[in-house]
Design a protein around this motif. Sequence first.
Motif, PDB file in Angstrom:
ATOM      1  N   GLU A 184      -8.129  -9.116  -4.253  1.00  0.00           N
ATOM      2  CA  GLU A 184      -6.802  -9.705  -4.452  1.00  0.00           C
ATOM      3  C   GLU A 184      -6.130  -9.166  -5.721  1.00  0.00           C
ATOM      4  O   GLU A 184      -5.712  -9.910  -6.597  1.00  0.00           O
ATOM      5  CB  GLU A 184      -6.899 -11.230  -4.481  1.00  0.00           C
ATOM      6  N   LEU A 185      -6.018  -7.826  -5.753  1.00  0.00           N
ATOM      7  CA  LEU A 185      -5.388  -7.163  -6.883  1.00  0.00           C
ATOM      8  C   LEU A 185      -3.920  -6.882  -6.617  1.00  0.00           C
ATOM      9  O   LEU A 185      -3.481  -6.864  -5.467  1.00  0.00           O
ATOM     10  CB  LEU A 185      -6.116  -5.843  -7.184  1.00  0.00           C
ATOM     11  N   ALA A 186      -3.185  -6.646  -7.674  1.00  0.00           N
ATOM     12  CA  ALA A 186      -1.800  -6.189  -7.621  1.00  0.00           C
ATOM     13  C   ALA A 186      -1.698  -4.959  -8.511  1.00  0.00           C
ATOM     14  O   ALA A 186      -2.498  -4.776  -9.442  1.00  0.00           O
ATOM     15  CB  ALA A 186      -0.843  -7.277  -8.098  1.00  0.00           C
ATOM     16  N   PHE A 187      -0.727  -4.115  -8.230  1.00  0.00           N
ATOM     17  CA  PHE A 187      -0.513  -2.875  -8.963  1.00  0.00           C
ATOM     18  C   PHE A 187       0.719  -3.034  -9.847  1.00  0.00           C
ATOM     19  O   PHE A 187       1.810  -3.308  -9.348  1.00  0.00           O
ATOM     20  CB  PHE A 187      -0.299  -1.738  -7.958  1.00  0.00           C
ATOM     21  N   VAL A 188       0.540  -2.910 -11.155  1.00  0.00           N
ATOM     22  CA  VAL A 188       1.641  -2.976 -12.112  1.00  0.00           C
ATOM     23  C   VAL A 188       1.928  -1.539 -12.536  1.00  0.00           C
ATOM     24  O   VAL A 188       0.999  -0.788 -12.861  1.00  0.00           O
ATOM     25  CB  VAL A 188       1.273  -3.843 -13.331  1.00  0.00           C
ATOM     26  N   TYR A 189       3.208  -1.161 -12.536  1.00  0.00           N
ATOM     27  CA  TYR A 189       3.560   0.236 -12.813  1.00  0.00           C
ATOM     28  C   TYR A 189       4.968   0.347 -13.383  1.00  0.00           C
ATOM     29  O   TYR A 189       5.752  -0.595 -13.320  1.00  0.00           O
ATOM     30  CB  TYR A 189       3.454   1.063 -11.537  1.00  0.00           C
ATOM     31  N   GLN A 190       5.266   1.516 -13.934  1.00  0.00           N
ATOM     32  CA  GLN A 190       6.613   1.846 -14.404  1.00  0.00           C
ATOM     33  C   GLN A 190       7.073   3.082 -13.661  1.00  0.00           C
ATOM     34  O   GLN A 190       6.291   4.025 -13.476  1.00  0.00           O
ATOM     35  CB  GLN A 190       6.617   2.179 -15.894  1.00  0.00           C
ATOM     36  N   ASP A 191       8.337   3.104 -13.266  1.00  0.00           N
ATOM     37  CA  ASP A 191       8.888   4.299 -12.637  1.00  0.00           C
ATOM     38  C   ASP A 191       9.197   5.375 -13.665  1.00  0.00           C
ATOM     39  O   ASP A 191       8.905   6.550 -13.455  1.00  0.00           O
ATOM     40  CB  ASP A 191      10.157   3.968 -11.842  1.00  0.00           C
ATOM     41  N   THR A 192       9.813   4.970 -14.777  1.00  0.00           N
ATOM     42  CA  THR A 192      10.188   5.941 -15.806  1.00  0.00           C
ATOM     43  C   THR A 192       9.786   5.433 -17.179  1.00  0.00           C
ATOM     44  O   THR A 192       9.674   4.238 -17.411  1.00  0.00           O
ATOM     45  CB  THR A 192      11.711   6.216 -15.807  1.00  0.00           C
ATOM     46  N   ALA A 193       9.600   6.391 -18.081  1.00  0.00           N
ATOM     47  CA  ALA A 193       9.294   6.072 -19.472  1.00  0.00           C
ATOM     48  C   ALA A 193      10.533   6.379 -20.298  1.00  0.00           C
ATOM     49  O   ALA A 193      11.570   6.790 -19.760  1.00  0.00           O
ATOM     50  CB  ALA A 193       8.109   6.907 -19.946  1.00  0.00           C
ATOM     51  N   HIS A 253       0.815  -1.213   0.000  1.00  0.00           N
ATOM     52  CA  HIS A 253       0.000   0.000   0.000  1.00  0.00           C
ATOM     53  C   HIS A 253       0.850   1.265   0.000  1.00  0.00           C
ATOM     54  O   HIS A 253       0.548   2.215  -0.743  1.00  0.00           O
ATOM     55  CB  HIS A 253      -0.939   0.013   1.200  1.00  0.00           C
ATOM     56  N   ALA A 254       1.886   1.316   0.814  1.00  0.00           N
ATOM     57  CA  ALA A 254       2.725   2.520   0.902  1.00  0.00           C
ATOM     58  C   ALA A 254       3.429   2.803  -0.425  1.00  0.00           C
ATOM     59  O   ALA A 254       3.517   3.962  -0.859  1.00  0.00           O
ATOM     60  CB  ALA A 254       3.744   2.384   2.027  1.00  0.00           C
ATOM     61  N   THR A 255       3.909   1.767  -1.085  1.00  0.00           N
ATOM     62  CA  THR A 255       4.573   1.933  -2.382  1.00  0.00           C
ATOM     63  C   THR A 255       3.594   2.467  -3.419  1.00  0.00           C
ATOM     64  O   THR A 255       3.924   3.386  -4.180  1.00  0.00           O
ATOM     65  CB  THR A 255       5.165   0.590  -2.856  1.00  0.00           C
ATOM     66  N   ILE A 256       2.404   1.916  -3.450  1.00  0.00           N
ATOM     67  CA  ILE A 256       1.383   2.350  -4.410  1.00  0.00           C
ATOM     68  C   ILE A 256       1.004   3.805  -4.160  1.00  0.00           C
ATOM     69  O   ILE A 256       1.006   4.627  -5.079  1.00  0.00           O
ATOM     70  CB  ILE A 256       0.135   1.452  -4.335  1.00  0.00           C
ATOM     71  N   GLN A 257       0.695   4.141  -2.915  1.00  0.00           N
ATOM     72  CA  GLN A 257       0.275   5.500  -2.590  1.00  0.00           C
ATOM     73  C   GLN A 257       1.382   6.507  -2.909  1.00  0.00           C
ATOM     74  O   GLN A 257       1.115   7.554  -3.496  1.00  0.00           O
ATOM     75  CB  GLN A 257      -0.135   5.600  -1.121  1.00  0.00           C
ATOM     76  N   ASP A 282      -8.401   4.621   1.930  1.00  0.00           N
ATOM     77  CA  ASP A 282      -8.948   3.494   2.690  1.00  0.00           C
ATOM     78  C   ASP A 282      -9.940   2.694   1.853  1.00  0.00           C
ATOM     79  O   ASP A 282      -9.883   1.457   1.821  1.00  0.00           O
ATOM     80  CB  ASP A 282      -9.623   3.975   3.977  1.00  0.00           C
ATOM     81  N   GLU A 283     -10.857   3.387   1.155  1.00  0.00           N
ATOM     82  CA  GLU A 283     -11.809   2.689   0.286  1.00  0.00           C
ATOM     83  C   GLU A 283     -11.078   1.934  -0.822  1.00  0.00           C
ATOM     84  O   GLU A 283     -11.410   0.793  -1.126  1.00  0.00           O
ATOM     85  CB  GLU A 283     -12.772   3.686  -0.363  1.00  0.00           C
ATOM     86  N   PHE A 284     -10.097   2.590  -1.417  1.00  0.00           N
ATOM     87  CA  PHE A 284      -9.339   1.992  -2.510  1.00  0.00           C
ATOM     88  C   PHE A 284      -8.651   0.712  -2.052  1.00  0.00           C
ATOM     89  O   PHE A 284      -8.789  -0.342  -2.670  1.00  0.00           O
ATOM     90  CB  PHE A 284      -8.303   2.995  -3.033  1.00  0.00           C
ATOM     91  N   PHE A 285      -7.911   0.791  -0.937  1.00  0.00           N
ATOM     92  CA  PHE A 285      -7.142  -0.371  -0.495  1.00  0.00           C
ATOM     93  C   PHE A 285      -8.025  -1.488   0.069  1.00  0.00           C
ATOM     94  O   PHE A 285      -7.667  -2.665  -0.042  1.00  0.00           O
ATOM     95  CB  PHE A 285      -6.052   0.038   0.496  1.00  0.00           C
ATOM     96  N   ASP A 286      -9.172  -1.144   0.655  1.00  0.00           N
ATOM     97  CA  ASP A 286     -10.104  -2.186   1.094  1.00  0.00           C
ATOM     98  C   ASP A 286     -10.557  -3.028  -0.099  1.00  0.00           C
ATOM     99  O   ASP A 286     -10.528  -4.258  -0.057  1.00  0.00           O
ATOM    100  CB  ASP A 286     -11.331  -1.580   1.790  1.00  0.00           C
ATOM    101  N   LYS A 287     -10.965  -2.360  -1.170  1.00  0.00           N
ATOM    102  CA  LYS A 287     -11.425  -3.066  -2.374  1.00  0.00           C
ATOM    103  C   LYS A 287     -10.258  -3.768  -3.066  1.00  0.00           C
ATOM    104  O   LYS A 287     -10.392  -4.883  -3.564  1.00  0.00           O
ATOM    105  CB  LYS A 287     -12.094  -2.064  -3.328  1.00  0.00           C
ATOM    106  N   PHE A 288      -9.087  -3.129  -3.096  1.00  0.00           N
ATOM    107  CA  PHE A 288      -7.866  -3.683  -3.689  1.00  0.00           C
ATOM    108  C   PHE A 288      -7.534  -5.034  -3.050  1.00  0.00           C
ATOM    109  O   PHE A 288      -7.305  -6.028  -3.740  1.00  0.00           O
ATOM    110  CB  PHE A 288      -6.732  -2.670  -3.471  1.00  0.00           C
ATOM    111  N   ASP A 289      -7.554  -5.070  -1.713  1.00  0.00           N
ATOM    112  CA  ASP A 289      -7.239  -6.312  -0.998  1.00  0.00           C
ATOM    113  C   ASP A 289      -8.363  -7.342  -1.113  1.00  0.00           C
ATOM    114  O   ASP A 289      -8.105  -8.533  -1.298  1.00  0.00           O
ATOM    115  CB  ASP A 289      -6.936  -6.021   0.471  1.00  0.00           C
TER     116      ASP A 289
END
Length: 91
Positions: free
Chosen positions: A68-77, A10-14, A58-65
């Motif tokens: 059972e979702l995961a967040f896929v992301y890129q740091d740089t383009a 959660h902390a990384t995503i936020q 809080d709403e986002f992470f409740d539904k996220f968990d």
Amino acid sequence: MSTSKRTTDHATIQRWVEERKGHPARVAGTGGDGDPGILRIDFEEAEPDEGLEAISWDEFFDKFDENELAFVYQDTADGNQPSRFNKLVSR
């Protein structure tokens, strides 16, 4: 070439979202009775996406968990600029 990362922390995503001037959102008209519906990340842009409604972390992470979702992301383009590429996927 940029590489994607995957996390459920959660902390990384936020932190990633807020560094890019984004916030948690839901697709308007989805969910109900305490269910935020379809989750998205919305970014401040010249023209806001009227199909999205802001929700709390809080709403986002409740539904996220719950889903059972995961967040896929890129740091740089390409060009080493911060990327806003992200998607929610099944764990």
